[in-house]
Design a protein around this motif. Structure first.
Motif, PDB file in Angstrom:
ATOM      1  N   UNK A   1     -46.328   7.404   5.174  1.00  0.00           N
ATOM      2  CA  UNK A   1     -45.773   6.563   6.128  1.00  0.00           C
ATOM      3  C   UNK A   1     -44.997   5.454   5.291  1.00  0.00           C
ATOM      4  N   UNK A   2     -45.669   4.969   4.565  1.00  0.00           N
ATOM      5  CA  UNK A   2     -45.048   3.788   3.830  1.00  0.00           C
ATOM      6  C   UNK A   2     -45.139   3.824   2.098  1.00  0.00           C
ATOM      7  N   UNK A   3     -44.133   3.690   1.566  1.00  0.00           N
ATOM      8  CA  UNK A   3     -44.557   3.420   0.193  1.00  0.00           C
ATOM      9  C   UNK A   3     -44.082   2.172  -0.289  1.00  0.00           C
ATOM     10  N   UNK A   4     -45.193   1.733  -1.200  1.00  0.00           N
ATOM     11  CA  UNK A   4     -44.992   0.341  -1.870  1.00  0.00           C
ATOM     12  C   UNK A   4     -44.575   0.282  -3.249  1.00  0.00           C
ATOM     13  N   UNK A   5     -43.436  -0.102  -3.577  1.00  0.00           N
ATOM     14  CA  UNK A   5     -43.008  -0.355  -5.128  1.00  0.00           C
ATOM     15  C   UNK A   5     -43.631  -1.550  -5.736  1.00  0.00           C
TER      16      UNK A   5
ATOM     17  N   UNK B   1     -48.413  -8.659  -0.623  1.00  0.00           N
ATOM     18  CA  UNK B   1     -49.617  -8.388   0.471  1.00  0.00           C
ATOM     19  C   UNK B   1     -49.179  -8.737   1.987  1.00  0.00           C
ATOM     20  N   UNK B   2     -48.706  -9.899   1.962  1.00  0.00           N
ATOM     21  CA  UNK B   2     -48.170 -10.511   3.231  1.00  0.00           C
ATOM     22  C   UNK B   2     -47.244  -9.383   3.826  1.00  0.00           C
ATOM     23  N   UNK B   3     -46.093  -8.987   2.910  1.00  0.00           N
ATOM     24  CA  UNK B   3     -45.420  -8.332   3.687  1.00  0.00           C
ATOM     25  C   UNK B   3     -45.800  -7.084   4.183  1.00  0.00           C
ATOM     26  N   UNK B   4     -46.561  -6.342   3.418  1.00  0.00           N
ATOM     27  CA  UNK B   4     -47.202  -5.133   3.690  1.00  0.00           C
ATOM     28  C   UNK B   4     -47.962  -5.185   4.937  1.00  0.00           C
ATOM     29  N   UNK B   5     -48.788  -6.120   4.872  1.00  0.00           N
ATOM     30  CA  UNK B   5     -49.912  -6.470   6.134  1.00  0.00           C
ATOM     31  C   UNK B   5     -48.928  -6.618   7.319  1.00  0.00           C
TER      32      UNK B   5
END
Length: 290
Positions: free
Chosen positions: A168-172, A268-272
């Motif tokens: 669902x979500x890719x984190x670079x 971490x804040x943005x992803x959460x």
């Protein structure tokens, strides 16, 4: 104590009278208990942005029928809406290179259940450097070496892997590669969100070596920015930013060290926030309901 499942509705549309009343009445009339609601009106551009969350327990509409009823409620507004259930795991892929600080931070936070209902399913890298460092987390680590000649083939393999793992979500997480327009477009069509961490306070110092640029310019603060990825380099909607003061005594290495601390926290804040469905986008901007 078991956490109760909630239903989360996000809506972005042209502002008009009665939207909040209609959303609230829909929930109330069907026996729902609202646990959180937040709304924003961009009067300059005429946008309404809303997030409303209610307990699934006691709601009169069966879970499998809620989406269709919400569609009937929201479609007349001719905007964008999405519906989420808090107990549905969100599958995350981490893309990285050689730097470990953001990757390890996200893995530790996920292990401590700080990232909401995230399920980190796979780690992709163009180098093998981090494989032994993340082995203890038991997450598949796939290496896809990349160069200018094989980039199209590698990106196609990345697309196939995201589909295979149903991401669902890719984190670079310091991936350090520019995604091609075709890759960004395909991931978007597959409804996969891509979040990047950039080591500067955007829109300042776009591109490579921003800490070197900042040091040369003699700035007094440096920052980090987490943003959604679009085809335009480092120009997607910004989710989260933070800064730290620096002085004339700081070297480039000092800036890099301080910047890494910011990068961990901001990413971490943005992803959460995204995983908790608290970020809405419009006009290449975001509204973040914290």
């Amino acid at each position: 104590m078991e956490k109760k499942t909630t239903v989360i509705l996000l809506l972005v549309c042209q502002d008009t009278v009665g939207i909040v009343s209609n959303l609230s009445s829909f929930i109330y009339n069907n026996g729902g208990c609202i646990v959180d609601s937040d709304f924003h009106n961009d009067h300059q551009h005429g946008f309404f942005l809303g997030r409303i969350e209610w307990f699934l327990d006691g709601f009169k509409i069966e879970r499998e029928n809620i989406r269709e009823k919400v569609k009937e409620l929201c479609d007349p507004y001719n905007g964008k809406w999405s519906l989420h259930f808090s107990d549905t795991p969100i599958k995350v892929a981490i893309w990285c290179s050689k730097q470990d600080h953001c990757v390890l931070d996200l893995l530790w936070r996920n292990q401590a259940k700080e990232l909401g209902n995230a399920e980190i399913s796979v780690i992709l890298s163009n180098h093998t450097d981090l494989k032994p460092k993340v082995a203890s987390f038991g997450i598949p680590f796939i290496t896809l070496p990349m160069n200018k000649e094989n980039k199209p083939e590698v990106e196609q393999k990345q697309i196939e892997l995201m589909r295979e793992y149903n991401i669902d979500v890719i984190v670079l997480a310091k991936y350090m590669q520019i995604l091609s327009d075709n890759l960004v477009d395909t991931l978007g069509k597959d409804n996969r969100t891509v979040i990047n961490i950039h080591h500067s306070f955007l829109p300042a110092f776009i591109g490579a070596k921003p800490y070197h640029q900042a040091h040369k310019r003699g700035v007094k603060i440096i920052g980090a920015t987490a943003h959604f990825v679009t085809a335009q380099l480092d120009a997607g909607p910004i989710i989260e930013q933070d800064v730290v003061r620096i002085s004339h005594r700081d070297t480039v290495n000092d800036l890099v060290r301080k910047g890494k601390d910011l990068e961990r926290i901001v990413l971490a804040r943005a992803l959460r926030l995204h995983l908790l469905h608290k970020v809405l986008t419009y006009e290449n901007k975001t509204v973040v309901f914290e």
